[in-house]
Structure formats: C-alpha cells, structure tokens
Write an enzyme that holds these catalytic residues in place. Structure first.
Site, PDB file in Angstrom:
ATOM      1  N   GLY A 121      34.446  21.822 137.544  1.00  0.00           N
ATOM      2  CA  GLY A 121      35.436  22.391 138.782  1.00  0.00           C
ATOM      3  C   GLY A 121      37.185  23.410 138.392  1.00  0.00           C
ATOM      4  O   GLY A 121      37.146  23.960 138.699  1.00  0.00           O
ATOM      5  N   ASP A 156      45.070  14.753 135.525  1.00  0.00           N
ATOM      6  CA  ASP A 156      44.932  13.260 136.466  1.00  0.00           C
ATOM      7  C   ASP A 156      45.850  12.752 135.114  1.00  0.00           C
ATOM      8  O   ASP A 156      47.014  12.541 135.206  1.00  0.00           O
ATOM      9  CB  ASP A 156      43.891  13.406 137.124  1.00  0.00           C
ATOM     10  CG  ASP A 156      44.122  11.639 137.330  1.00  0.00           C
ATOM     11  OD1 ASP A 156      45.230  11.942 137.888  1.00  0.00           O
ATOM     12  OD2 ASP A 156      43.198  11.127 137.944  1.00  0.00           O
ATOM     13  N   LYS A 196      48.723  15.585 138.406  1.00  0.00           N
ATOM     14  CA  LYS A 196      49.233  15.356 139.944  1.00  0.00           C
ATOM     15  C   LYS A 196      50.436  14.054 138.616  1.00  0.00           C
ATOM     16  O   LYS A 196      50.577  14.243 137.500  1.00  0.00           O
ATOM     17  CB  LYS A 196      47.823  13.847 139.634  1.00  0.00           C
ATOM     18  CG  LYS A 196      46.893  14.365 140.730  1.00  0.00           C
ATOM     19  CD  LYS A 196      46.236  13.125 140.830  1.00  0.00           C
ATOM     20  CE  LYS A 196      45.120  13.660 141.735  1.00  0.00           C
ATOM     21  NZ  LYS A 196      44.378  12.413 141.958  1.00  0.00           N
ATOM     22  N   VAL A 234      42.263  15.313 145.994  1.00  0.00           N
ATOM     23  CA  VAL A 234      41.974  16.363 146.439  1.00  0.00           C
ATOM     24  C   VAL A 234      40.921  17.242 146.279  1.00  0.00           C
ATOM     25  O   VAL A 234      40.115  17.148 145.438  1.00  0.00           O
ATOM     26  CB  VAL A 234      42.998  17.316 145.643  1.00  0.00           C
ATOM     27  CG1 VAL A 234      44.438  17.062 146.546  1.00  0.00           C
ATOM     28  CG2 VAL A 234      43.136  17.677 143.847  1.00  0.00           C
ATOM     29  N   ARG A 275      33.380  22.455 147.178  1.00  0.00           N
ATOM     30  CA  ARG A 275      33.858  22.578 146.054  1.00  0.00           C
ATOM     31  C   ARG A 275      34.504  24.750 146.686  1.00  0.00           C
ATOM     32  O   ARG A 275      35.240  24.942 145.634  1.00  0.00           O
ATOM     33  CB  ARG A 275      33.078  22.856 145.324  1.00  0.00           C
ATOM     34  CG  ARG A 275      32.434  21.729 143.722  1.00  0.00           C
ATOM     35  CD  ARG A 275      32.147  22.218 142.397  1.00  0.00           C
ATOM     36  NE  ARG A 275      31.601  21.208 142.238  1.00  0.00           N
ATOM     37  CZ  ARG A 275      32.132  20.268 141.170  1.00  0.00           C
ATOM     38  NH1 ARG A 275      33.230  20.075 141.047  1.00  0.00           N
ATOM     39  NH2 ARG A 275      31.151  18.899 140.729  1.00  0.00           N
TER      40      ARG A 275
HETATM   41  P1  5GP Z   1      41.750  12.601 133.815  1.00  0.00           P
HETATM   42  O1  5GP Z   1      40.987  12.896 132.703  1.00  0.00           O
HETATM   43  O2  5GP Z   1      42.968  13.904 133.756  1.00  0.00           O
HETATM   44  O3  5GP Z   1      41.995  11.335 134.517  1.00  0.00           O
HETATM   45  O4  5GP Z   1      41.056  13.335 135.341  1.00  0.00           O
HETATM   46  C1  5GP Z   1      40.663  14.871 135.084  1.00  0.00           C
HETATM   47  C2  5GP Z   1      39.174  15.084 136.020  1.00  0.00           C
HETATM   48  O5  5GP Z   1      38.467  13.445 136.645  1.00  0.00           O
HETATM   49  C3  5GP Z   1      39.227  15.914 136.792  1.00  0.00           C
HETATM   50  O6  5GP Z   1      38.439  17.391 135.199  1.00  0.00           O
HETATM   51  C4  5GP Z   1      38.086  16.181 137.624  1.00  0.00           C
HETATM   52  O7  5GP Z   1      37.329  15.977 137.407  1.00  0.00           O
HETATM   53  C5  5GP Z   1      38.363  14.839 138.281  1.00  0.00           C
HETATM   54  N1  5GP Z   1      39.586  14.225 139.222  1.00  0.00           N
HETATM   55  C6  5GP Z   1      40.886  13.958 139.260  1.00  0.00           C
HETATM   56  N2  5GP Z   1      41.733  13.676 140.121  1.00  0.00           N
HETATM   57  C7  5GP Z   1      40.784  14.767 141.197  1.00  0.00           C
HETATM   58  C8  5GP Z   1      41.538  14.956 142.620  1.00  0.00           C
HETATM   59  O8  5GP Z   1      42.426  14.440 143.382  1.00  0.00           O
HETATM   60  N3  5GP Z   1      40.554  15.744 143.389  1.00  0.00           N
HETATM   61  C9  5GP Z   1      38.977  15.686 142.172  1.00  0.00           C
HETATM   62  N4  5GP Z   1      38.125  16.507 142.868  1.00  0.00           N
HETATM   63  N5  5GP Z   1      38.817  15.264 141.213  1.00  0.00           N
HETATM   64  C10 5GP Z   1      40.205  14.767 140.304  1.00  0.00           C
HETATM   65 MG    MG Z   2      36.594  18.542 136.482  1.00  0.00          MG
END
Ligand code: 5GP
Ligand code: MG
Length: 190
Positions: free
Chosen positions: A38, A97, A125, A147, A159
């Site tokens: 990402g 996130d 977020k 998103v 992407r």
């Molecule tokens: P976390 O571990 O902070 O919950 O999640 C991070 C990962 O979840 C990001 O690196 C991404 O891969 C995925 N992710 C979280 N929210 C989104 C979103 O709104 N869109 C996309 N495409 N990936 C997300």
């Molecule tokens: Mg990621």
C-alpha cells in the site's frame, strides 16, 4: 466512486509531511522503509520531496484473515528489508486504521536494533484506533470510509488511481460483476 482527495490535495499533504520530516532529521542520514504494498505510491512521492541524504527500502506485511478469527494474523517478511541496525529509520505506510499493523511492524523492526524509529502515514481514520501509539507524521485525517487509490487497493485493484476515492456499495457491486465477467472470459479462452 466519490473522490475524497484530489491529486493536488494529495500532493500538498505529502509535501507538508515531507517538509516536517526534513526538518526533524535535518542533515542526518535517513533510512526510509515502505510497507508493501500500500505504501508504494506514497513512498515514491515522499522520498522525492525530502531534502535529506537517504537510503530507501521496503518491508512486507500481509494479513491473513483466518476462518475463525475476525482480525487476520499479520505476517511480516523482513527478508527484503535493507540493514537498519544503528540507523535512523522512518517507516512509511498507507493508512493507520486500528493501528495494529504499525505496532507490529515497528516491534519487528526493533529486533534489528535501529538507532531510532519513527513512522509516517498518508491517512489516519478517525475513531478507529485500538492502540495507544500514534504515527509521528500524518498527511490527512479521513472519516471512517473504505478508501482506494494512491496505493490503496480493493482486492488488488485501484492502487494506480492518482486520487483517493471512497468505495461505495454500488462500486463494490460493479467490481464484483466485472471480476466475474473477466473470470468467465478467461475460462472461455482455448
Ligand atoms: P490497521 O492494522 O491499522 O487496522 O490496518 C492497516 C491496514 O489495513 C492498511 O495498511 C491497509 O492495508 C488496510 N486498510 C485499512 N483501512 C483501509 C481502507 O480504507 N482502504 C484500504 N484499501 N485498505 C485499508
Ligand atoms: Mg497495508
């Protein structure tokens, strides 16, 4: 798809954190490490906007959603990563996130004994955080919507969009239709 951040807005936000990062490290040598996949678009733009001597590498983090657990187990592959022992490291990721990914990747990287480690993300977020650390540099706070674009995917697509868009239920239905149509077409090939 609803555009959330235009190309120009993305550029301005990335320039802003590039400036802050440059000021933080001054003339120190930086080791920027992007989290695959990402972060690739952000990493490419960010490194060209930071006026610092730097090394650039990547680390792979992928989550596997098991059948029984709601939160997938995170697999971190540091084999691709350049040597970070004794270095000032900036971890670069697409989105913060819940925050678990960042926490886990930082923990893994600390095993290699960097001199310092900070983090930069394109997006955070609102109202989703489940950990008590925050990224050091955040370009944008966004509402709790799914998103895509500027490196972020839905089922490995989108992407390459140069802007950031919120994926809405209609978009998901259309995506499903298209991927089914594509699969059917490929089965019919001789
Ligand atoms: P976390 O571990 O902070 O919950 O999640 C991070 C990962 O979840 C990001 O690196 C991404 O891969 C995925 N992710 C979280 N929210 C989104 C979103 O709104 N869109 C996309 N495409 N990936 C997300
Ligand atoms: Mg990621």
């Amino acid at each position: 798809m609803k555009t959330l951040l235009s190309e120009k807005e993305l550029y301005d936000g990335v320039s802003r954190i590039a400036h802050d990062i440059t000021a933080t490290y001054k003339d120190q040598q930086l080791t920027a490490v992007g989290v695959l996949t990402g972060s690739i678009v952000l990493l490419a733009d960010l490194i060209r906007l930071m006026d610092l001597p730097m090394r650039v590498g990547v680390v792979q983090a992928s989550s596997y959603r098991g059948a029984t657990t709601s939160r997938g187990e995170l697999l971190i592959n540091a084999e691709l990563m350049l040597d970070i022992t004794g270095r000032d490291v900036l971890l670069v990721d697409d989105i913060f996130d819940t925050g678990h990914t960042l926490v886990e990747v930082v923990k893994k990287m600390k095993e290699f004994g960097p001199k310092s480690i900070r983090s930069a993300v394109l997006l955070r977020k609102e109202g989703r955080q489940e950990v008590d650390v925050l990224p050091d540099f955040v370009a944008f706070d966004i509402p709790d919507e799914f998103v895509v674009g500027y490196g972020l995917d839905y089922e490995d697509m989108y992407r390459n969009l140069p802007y950031l868009a919120a994926l809405e239920p209609d978009d998901i239905a259309r995506h499903k239709q298209n991927s089914t149509a594509e699969q059917l077409a490929s089965y019919q090939q001789p």
